[in-house]
Design a protein around this motif. Structure first.
Motif, PDB file in Angstrom:
ATOM      1  N   LEU A 360       4.257   7.053  29.851  1.00  0.00           N
ATOM      2  CA  LEU A 360       3.807   7.054  31.106  1.00  0.00           C
ATOM      3  C   LEU A 360       5.458   7.200  31.466  1.00  0.00           C
ATOM      4  O   LEU A 360       6.457   7.800  31.863  1.00  0.00           O
ATOM      5  N   GLN A 361       6.122   7.511  30.236  1.00  0.00           N
ATOM      6  CA  GLN A 361       8.269   7.522  30.336  1.00  0.00           C
ATOM      7  C   GLN A 361       7.805   9.240  30.106  1.00  0.00           C
ATOM      8  O   GLN A 361       9.135   9.915  30.524  1.00  0.00           O
ATOM      9  N   GLN A 362       7.623   9.832  29.212  1.00  0.00           N
ATOM     10  CA  GLN A 362       7.128  11.171  29.082  1.00  0.00           C
ATOM     11  C   GLN A 362       6.702  11.918  29.403  1.00  0.00           C
ATOM     12  O   GLN A 362       5.285  11.757  30.368  1.00  0.00           O
ATOM     13  N   PRO A 363       6.366  13.003  29.835  1.00  0.00           N
ATOM     14  CA  PRO A 363       5.585  14.084  30.253  1.00  0.00           C
ATOM     15  C   PRO A 363       4.945  15.271  29.682  1.00  0.00           C
ATOM     16  O   PRO A 363       4.058  15.486  30.322  1.00  0.00           O
ATOM     17  N   VAL A 364       4.374  14.628  28.775  1.00  0.00           N
ATOM     18  CA  VAL A 364       3.571  14.769  27.869  1.00  0.00           C
ATOM     19  C   VAL A 364       1.788  14.313  28.612  1.00  0.00           C
ATOM     20  O   VAL A 364       1.792  13.976  28.581  1.00  0.00           O
ATOM     21  N   VAL A 365       1.421  15.914  28.497  1.00  0.00           N
ATOM     22  CA  VAL A 365      -0.200  15.070  28.566  1.00  0.00           C
ATOM     23  C   VAL A 365      -0.886  15.192  27.812  1.00  0.00           C
ATOM     24  O   VAL A 365      -1.289  16.016  26.957  1.00  0.00           O
ATOM     25  N   ARG A 366      -1.642  13.860  27.514  1.00  0.00           N
ATOM     26  CA  ARG A 366      -2.804  13.418  26.674  1.00  0.00           C
ATOM     27  C   ARG A 366      -3.887  13.775  26.868  1.00  0.00           C
ATOM     28  O   ARG A 366      -4.652  13.366  28.392  1.00  0.00           O
ATOM     29  N   TRP A 367      -5.206  13.868  25.422  1.00  0.00           N
ATOM     30  CA  TRP A 367      -5.878  14.248  26.440  1.00  0.00           C
ATOM     31  C   TRP A 367      -7.036  13.369  25.246  1.00  0.00           C
ATOM     32  O   TRP A 367      -8.283  14.027  25.052  1.00  0.00           O
ATOM     33  N   ASP A 368      -6.903  11.872  24.589  1.00  0.00           N
ATOM     34  CA  ASP A 368      -7.885  11.210  24.392  1.00  0.00           C
ATOM     35  C   ASP A 368      -8.923  10.772  25.052  1.00  0.00           C
ATOM     36  O   ASP A 368      -8.366  10.875  26.521  1.00  0.00           O
ATOM     37  N   ARG A 369      -8.790   9.401  25.208  1.00  0.00           N
ATOM     38  CA  ARG A 369      -9.614   8.571  25.802  1.00  0.00           C
ATOM     39  C   ARG A 369      -8.822   7.367  26.358  1.00  0.00           C
ATOM     40  O   ARG A 369      -9.512   6.711  27.086  1.00  0.00           O
ATOM     41  N   VAL A 370      -7.650   7.456  26.031  1.00  0.00           N
ATOM     42  CA  VAL A 370      -6.207   7.242  26.861  1.00  0.00           C
ATOM     43  C   VAL A 370      -5.796   7.722  27.885  1.00  0.00           C
ATOM     44  O   VAL A 370      -4.897   7.608  28.817  1.00  0.00           O
ATOM     45  N   GLY A 371      -5.986   8.956  27.769  1.00  0.00           N
ATOM     46  CA  GLY A 371      -5.116   9.731  28.297  1.00  0.00           C
ATOM     47  C   GLY A 371      -4.860  10.553  29.683  1.00  0.00           C
ATOM     48  O   GLY A 371      -4.763  10.392  30.434  1.00  0.00           O
ATOM     49  N   MET A 372      -6.413   9.948  30.217  1.00  0.00           N
ATOM     50  CA  MET A 372      -6.950  10.148  31.875  1.00  0.00           C
ATOM     51  C   MET A 372      -6.278   9.045  32.398  1.00  0.00           C
ATOM     52  O   MET A 372      -6.005   9.110  33.590  1.00  0.00           O
ATOM     53  N   ILE A 373      -6.052   7.984  32.308  1.00  0.00           N
ATOM     54  CA  ILE A 373      -6.120   6.392  32.237  1.00  0.00           C
ATOM     55  C   ILE A 373      -4.016   6.995  32.791  1.00  0.00           C
ATOM     56  O   ILE A 373      -3.165   6.446  33.882  1.00  0.00           O
ATOM     57  N   LEU A 374      -3.896   7.012  31.615  1.00  0.00           N
ATOM     58  CA  LEU A 374      -1.944   7.650  31.728  1.00  0.00           C
ATOM     59  C   LEU A 374      -1.964   8.290  32.795  1.00  0.00           C
ATOM     60  O   LEU A 374      -0.718   8.297  33.574  1.00  0.00           O
ATOM     61  N   ASN A 375      -2.579   9.791  33.090  1.00  0.00           N
ATOM     62  CA  ASN A 375      -2.641  11.153  34.086  1.00  0.00           C
ATOM     63  C   ASN A 375      -2.501  10.268  35.041  1.00  0.00           C
ATOM     64  O   ASN A 375      -1.573  10.676  36.119  1.00  0.00           O
ATOM     65  N   ASP A 376      -3.781   9.459  35.401  1.00  0.00           N
ATOM     66  CA  ASP A 376      -4.186   9.001  36.659  1.00  0.00           C
ATOM     67  C   ASP A 376      -2.676   8.405  37.171  1.00  0.00           C
ATOM     68  O   ASP A 376      -2.088   8.104  37.833  1.00  0.00           O
ATOM     69  N   THR A 377      -2.537   7.428  36.307  1.00  0.00           N
ATOM     70  CA  THR A 377      -1.052   6.322  36.372  1.00  0.00           C
ATOM     71  C   THR A 377       0.616   7.344  36.387  1.00  0.00           C
ATOM     72  O   THR A 377       1.204   7.121  37.952  1.00  0.00           O
ATOM     73  N   LYS A 378       1.082   7.591  35.906  1.00  0.00           N
ATOM     74  CA  LYS A 378       1.916   9.046  36.077  1.00  0.00           C
ATOM     75  C   LYS A 378       1.864   9.669  38.107  1.00  0.00           C
ATOM     76  O   LYS A 378       2.686   9.754  38.237  1.00  0.00           O
ATOM     77  N   SER A 379       0.795  10.115  37.760  1.00  0.00           N
ATOM     78  CA  SER A 379       0.310  10.836  39.180  1.00  0.00           C
ATOM     79  C   SER A 379       0.954   9.604  40.390  1.00  0.00           C
ATOM     80  O   SER A 379       0.955  10.467  41.387  1.00  0.00           O
ATOM     81  N   LYS A 380       0.354   8.827  40.315  1.00  0.00           N
ATOM     82  CA  LYS A 380       0.727   7.498  41.332  1.00  0.00           C
ATOM     83  C   LYS A 380       1.954   7.326  41.569  1.00  0.00           C
ATOM     84  O   LYS A 380       2.532   6.861  42.194  1.00  0.00           O
ATOM     85  N   LEU A 381       2.709   6.667  40.612  1.00  0.00           N
ATOM     86  CA  LEU A 381       4.350   7.107  40.605  1.00  0.00           C
ATOM     87  C   LEU A 381       4.735   7.417  40.574  1.00  0.00           C
ATOM     88  O   LEU A 381       5.939   7.937  41.027  1.00  0.00           O
TER      89      LEU A 381
END
Length: 432
Positions: A360-381
């Motif tokens: 969540l602290q880094q701008p790296v985009v992940r596309w594993d099973r948790v990546g979408m959840i983290l991307n949604d969280t970053k987008s809202k933050l």
């Protein structure tokens, strides 16, 4: 030799499977970058009138068909996955899913997260932790598929040999190699030398009573027992009498802690070294010195190592099986959603999962099973005025940890801002 080290091989690449993995890499590039020049050229030549890959009904993460097996009489035959999604709430229509699909399929479907920000679907590679295709992971998958096709009894998919965990021990590579060769019975014992017609007698050169196999010289021989009697309690009082050294290591791994296993590894190598000195130099080291040298070597090795976390590099196993995102990632998204719902514009988000916090602290985009959840969280933050994501050790916030554990038993989402469960009152005072 073409098998991975984790299943007793030498890790050499088998050309046919490796070439298949390289072709898979080109296919993955076509899927991920269909507008690239190479993809366009291949499309004109090989599939000008269609797409490279058309997914038909293969959307359910349940091997091996990945298709829905339940027969539905509710939805029309041409219905798609969008029919069972509530696009307003960005969630599954749970009651409809349970009505249409079988219990196991419905449970799996409901666990599949749906993006709350409406990102487009994306194909990811399940053979790696970050969802990025690698030739290495494709090669190991191809080897496993070949093993299944030809029904090899030693396939790593169904029965991985536990003694291969020696490659993950925090010990020198020379000691790992020694354990591996001992488990494979590939060292030059008298028993092996007789089979190769190099030696006439298979008797143990020390006790002269039994055939010198790996399990005998390193465990059952009276001279070896003298060494183990000077070791930790887990080895002193062990009554294990397996048929071979691999079974012994498996039994010890299941009953002893890691420190004992690592000391066992050093001690067995020292016992073998003592045996060689006895044969070639007529010198015999005292059992106490053998064990003390093993303890000293292990201590010195650990003192010289940097602090790091080891990870398995062997055959692909459970990584190929889909799993729902970890609760720590979903909890972070729920917390941000709650803060936005309450009208908070500046928040501090704390978590005890270091990997989730770093993502969540880094701008790296992940596309594993948790990546979408983290991307949604970053987008809202990113829509907040200010936000800080901090790592907090679990011991520093026991209340939050216990509350999260208690929430696992609640079937529906419940938010309570004031009421505290009675079972956590003592924990509250401890944290304060």
């Amino acid at each position: 030799m073409g098998k991975a080290k984790s299943v007793g091989g030498l890790g050499f690449r088998e050309f046919e499977s490796f070439n298949t993995a390289l072709l898979a890499k080109q296919a993955w590039r076509i899927i991920q970058k269909p507008l690239s020049l190479a993809s366009q050229v291949l499309k004109v030549k090989y599939f000008p009138t269609t797409e490279f890959m058309k997914a038909k009904d293969r959307w359910l993460p349940i091997p091996t068909s990945y298709k829905v097996q339940s027969v539905s009489q509710i939805l029309p035959r041409d219905a798609n996955v969008a029919s069972v999604i509530n696009h307003t709430m960005k969630e599954w229509k749970k009651e409809l899913v349970k009505e249409i699909f079988g219990e196991a399929e419905a449970d799996t479907i409901i666990k599949i997260p749906i993006s709350s920000t409406g990102v487009e679907d994306k194909l990811i590679w399940v053979g790696t932790k970050d969802g990025v295709f690698t030739v290495k992971s494709a090669y190991h998958l191809q080897k496993e598929l070949n093993a299944l096709r030809f029904v090899q009894p030693s396939s790593a998919i169904t029965n991985k040999i536990e003694w291969t965990n020696c490659w993950n021990f925090q010990i020198p590579n020379a000691v790992k190699t020694f354990l591996w060769r001992a488990c494979l019975e590939s060292l030059s014992t008298r028993f092996n030398l007789v089979k190769k017609q190099i030696c006439e007698s298979s008797k143990c050169p020390i006790c002269l009573s039994e055939a010198e196999t790996m399990i005998h010289i390193l465990w059952n021989c009276p001279s070896a027992m003298d060494v183990w009697s000077r070791g930790p309690a887990g080895l002193q009082k062990s009554s294990i009498r397996p048929g071979n050294f691999g079974d012994l290591l498996e039994a010890l791994i299941s009953t002893c802690d890691q420190d004992t296993i690592e000391l066992f590894a050093f001690a067995t190598r020292n016992i073998w070294h003592r045996r060689n000195l006895f044969i070639f130099e007529n010198s015999f080291i005292h059992p106490c010195e053998v064990m003390q040298t093993a303890k000293k070597s292990l201590k010195e090795f650990k003192a010289a190592q940097p602090k790091f976390i080891t990870s398995s590099q062997g055959m692909i196993e459970e990584d190929w099986l889909w799993k729902p995102p970890p609760p720590e990632a979903q909890g972070a998204l729920y917390a941000v959603d709650l803060a936005i719902e309450l009208g908070c514009s500046s928040i501090i988000l704390e978590g005890d999962s270091l990997s989730i916090v770093k993502c969540l602290q880094q701008p790296v985009v992940r596309w594993d099973r948790v990546g979408m959840i983290l991307n949604d969280t970053k987008s809202k933050l990113s829509g907040l005025i200010s936000c800080d994501v901090l790592f907090v050790k679990r011991a520093a916030n026991v209340y939050a940890h216990q509350l999260a554990k208690a929430a696992l038993s609640i079937p529906e989402d419940v938010v309570a801002l004031v009421v505290s469960p009675e079972s956590l009152h003592s924990v509250t005072f401890d944290d304060v």
